[in-house]
Design an enzyme around this catalytic site. Structure first.
Site, PDB file in Angstrom:
ATOM      1  N   ASP A 533       0.884  -1.218   0.013  1.00 22.94           N
ATOM      2  CA  ASP A 533      -0.025  -0.141  -0.033  1.00 22.94           C
ATOM      3  C   ASP A 533       0.828   1.050   0.086  1.00 22.94           C
ATOM      4  OD1 ASP A 533      -1.766   2.284   0.709  1.00 22.94           O
ATOM      5  OD2 ASP A 533      -2.978   1.164   2.074  1.00 22.94           O
ATOM      6  N   HIS A 534       0.747   2.039  -0.884  1.00 23.79           N
ATOM      7  CA  HIS A 534       1.793   3.177  -1.329  1.00 23.79           C
ATOM      8  C   HIS A 534       1.461   4.379  -0.141  1.00 23.79           C
ATOM      9  CE1 HIS A 534       4.916   5.014  -2.825  1.00 23.79           C
ATOM     10  NE2 HIS A 534       4.852   4.908  -4.198  1.00 23.79           N
TER      11      HIS A 534
END
Ligand code: CAO
Length: 561
Positions: A533-534
């Site tokens: 998850d950036h």
């Protein structure tokens, strides 16, 4: 200041009615005409207004009490009243200042008594017009609900529509039986006495109190006399569930007129609100709680849910996307349609949300597992008798725990603007089952050895395939591994299992020529695909995580460090 007892006024034909809602409490300042309580018979609900402005000093009724005309509702210290008789307790029926609700009901009752034979006809076979009957003092009442549709078979006295003023709701009944040919009003229309409501045909079976055959077409007012209990019919209440022609109950929410109005002002769909009042009645507090829940995102209205993307077949309208293509596949060849199973529907909805809501990136890498595979094979030989077979996945779980400890943000979850770091390492693994994808969870993998993890994994995978996993066995994971190693493939992009922030995809290891600085040597390489998850992790951290994982897998002794 004078103390005034406010009484229940003339409420028409009702003998005793139940108090179903208290709208004021001791200490409240009330205005004249302000509704104090709501009462309900089996057919009608009415708000009883105050005859006097002032401060409520004492409540004389409680929820569930039965009251009738003359019952004292409460005691008010009249505002601005002459202080001449401080000790005197005057008693004033709340109709001293006739409220529209009560006045109309009383009038309705009187009208009915006075004109029992007003309704002329009910038995006719041609079209019959049904008009709005005498509904008392009300003017321009709004149609808030239409309970029937053209084609419905209507019985005498069956409610056709509900109208509402600011103080009362009434169901308007049909004076005749027959099949509804045409309805002349719709929700939102304003109606008055004498307005044409509906046209019925085939009314021969109508049983009217005063039956007289009249050549069709005839115009018949849905007058009080058409209904044996005129008051009840004319003010037939919001509280009484309406019945559809087939005898099924149409779920009309129980709520007083003021609560309905409140709901309408806020745009709250009343039929979706759960009532906490007596007999499930919806109160103003319920409307407020519902609104709060929707605003905070804790709940959704059905309309919102319909707009949200569904597991499949959702039209994406909630995302502002163009509609999903609708194709008649049968036009191009034979087809067979099969409903998706429950698990596929649930996991589909979760995957879609996770795919849409998480800005996910996948890093691919290879790990040299030549030595580890040799160790695994020898371990399995040694443990042959134990019945526990160790696969690469068990080693991967252990290796991931070490990497998660070194890079704790991979073991965290987003909570608003905060990150929740978990000091436990429960690893989920994707299991392919006949019913669809399931993710059992092995708890406390940091405290367990590879053999124990293998054994638990075998048990959980078996349960998953048999559809026997409990919700507890599928919850609490901090990180997930999806292994297609037993099947094949090279790399893929797994979808993060929210609220986790990363997932490791593993494919089948293959022998590859690897340059050792001097020459190419055959090494068993395991393809890794790490999706992250950036919002929580950046590319450099993901690359480091994969590299660290690769180091551990190439020399498993590092797990001990
Ligand atoms: N490379 C090469 N061989 C591998 C391997 C890998 N990475 N991983 C497993 N294998 C081998 C095993 O050693 C085993 O070989 P033998 O039969 O010779 O002993 C064989 O493949 C089968 O392994 P397995 O699949 O039974 O066992 P596992 O521990 O690797 O996996 C489980 C267990 C439950 C995860 C697996 O059966 C499964 O369901 N995988 C599918 C997961 C999935 O669908 N993921 C996709 C999710 S996204 O849609």
């Amino acid at each position: 200041m004078a103390l005034v007892e406010v009484q229940v006024p003339d409420i028409g034909d009702f003998d005793e009615v139940n108090v179903i809602e208290l709208m004021v409490k001791v200490g409240d300042t009330v205005k004249a005409e302000q509704s104090l309580i709501t009462v309900e018979s089996d057919k009608a609900s009415m708000e009883i207004p105050s005859s006097t402005a002032g401060v409520v000093k004492e409540m004389r009724v409680a929820l569930g009490d039965k009251v009738k005309q003359g019952s004292v509702v409460l005691v008010v210290e009249a505002a601005g009243a002459a202080a001449a008789a401080p000790a005197a307790l005057s008693t004033v029926p709340s109709t001293a200042s006739p409220s529209p609700v009560i006045a109309s009901e009383a009038r309705q009752s009187n009208a009915a008594a006075a004109a029992p034979a007003v309704a002329p006809v009910a038995a006719a076979s041609g079209p019959v017009q049904v008009f709005v009957p005498d509904i008392g003092d009300f003017k321009d009442v709004v149609v808030i609900e239409v309970m029937v549709k053209p084609g419905y078979t209507i019985k005498v006295e069956q409610s056709l529509i509900t109208v509402e003023s600011d103080k009362a709701s009434m169901e308007i009944p049909s004076s005749h039986a027959g099949v509804l040919q045409e309805l002349k009003v719709k929700v939102g229309d304003k109606v008055n006495i004498g307005d044409l409501l509906a046209v019925l045909v085939g009314t021969a079976s109508a049983a009217a109190p005063v039956a007289a055959a009249v050549a069709a077409p005839v115009a018949v007012a849905s007058a009080p006399a058409a209904a044996p209990t005129p008051v009840a019919a004319a003010v037939a209440a919001v509280a009484a569930p309406a019945h559809a022609p087939g005898g099924t109950t149409v779920g009309l929410p129980h709520a007083s007129p003021s609560v309905r109005k409140f709901a309408r002002e806020l745009g709250v769909p009343l039929e979706e609100v759960k009532g906490s009042g007596l007999k499930g009645r919806i109160t103003a507090d319920d409307i407020q709680a519902f609104t709060k829940a929707v605003m905070s995102g804790a709940a959704q209205t059905k309309a919102q849910a319909a707009k949200a993307p569904a597991a499949s077949g959702g039209d994406g309208a909630g995302l502002g996307l163009i509609p999903w293509p609708k194709v008649d596949f049968a036009k191009f060849g034979p087809i067979e349609r099969k409903e998706m199973g429950r698990i596929k529907k649930i996991s589909g909805a979760n995957l879609l949300r996770n795919a849409i809501m998480i800005p996910a990136v996948t890093n691919h890498d290879d790990a040299d597992i030549t030595d580890l595979e040799a160790f695994r094979v020898s371990t399995n030989k040694e443990n042959e008798k134990s019945g526990v077979k160790v696969t690469m996945l068990a080693f991967l779980i252990k290796a991931c725990v070490a990497a998660l400890k070194k890079y704790p943000e991979f073991n965290s979850s987003l909570d608003g603007d905060a990150l929740v770091y978990k000091n436990y390492w429960h690893i989920g693994f994707a299991a392919d089952t006949p019913n669809g994808l399931m993710v059992p969870v092995i708890r406390d993998c940091d405290k367990k050895g590879v053999l124990q993890i293998s054994q638990e994994m075998g048990e959980l995978a078996k349960k998953a395939r048999e559809g026997k996993l409990s919700p507890a066995e599928m919850s609490g994971a901090t990180f997930t591994i999806s292994s297609l190693g037993g099947i094949g493939g090279k790399y893929f992009t797994p979808i993060i299992n929210a609220p986790e922030v990363a997932i490791l995809g593993v494919c089948k290891s293959t022998m590859e020529p690897v340059w050792d600085g001097k020459q190419f040597v055959p090494r068993l390489m395991l393809p890794l695909s790490l999706t992250w998850d950036h919002r929580v992790i950046d590319g450099a951290a993901a690359a480091r995580f994969n590299a660290f994982l690769g180091q551990i897998l190439s020399d498993f002794r590092r797990v001990l460090l």
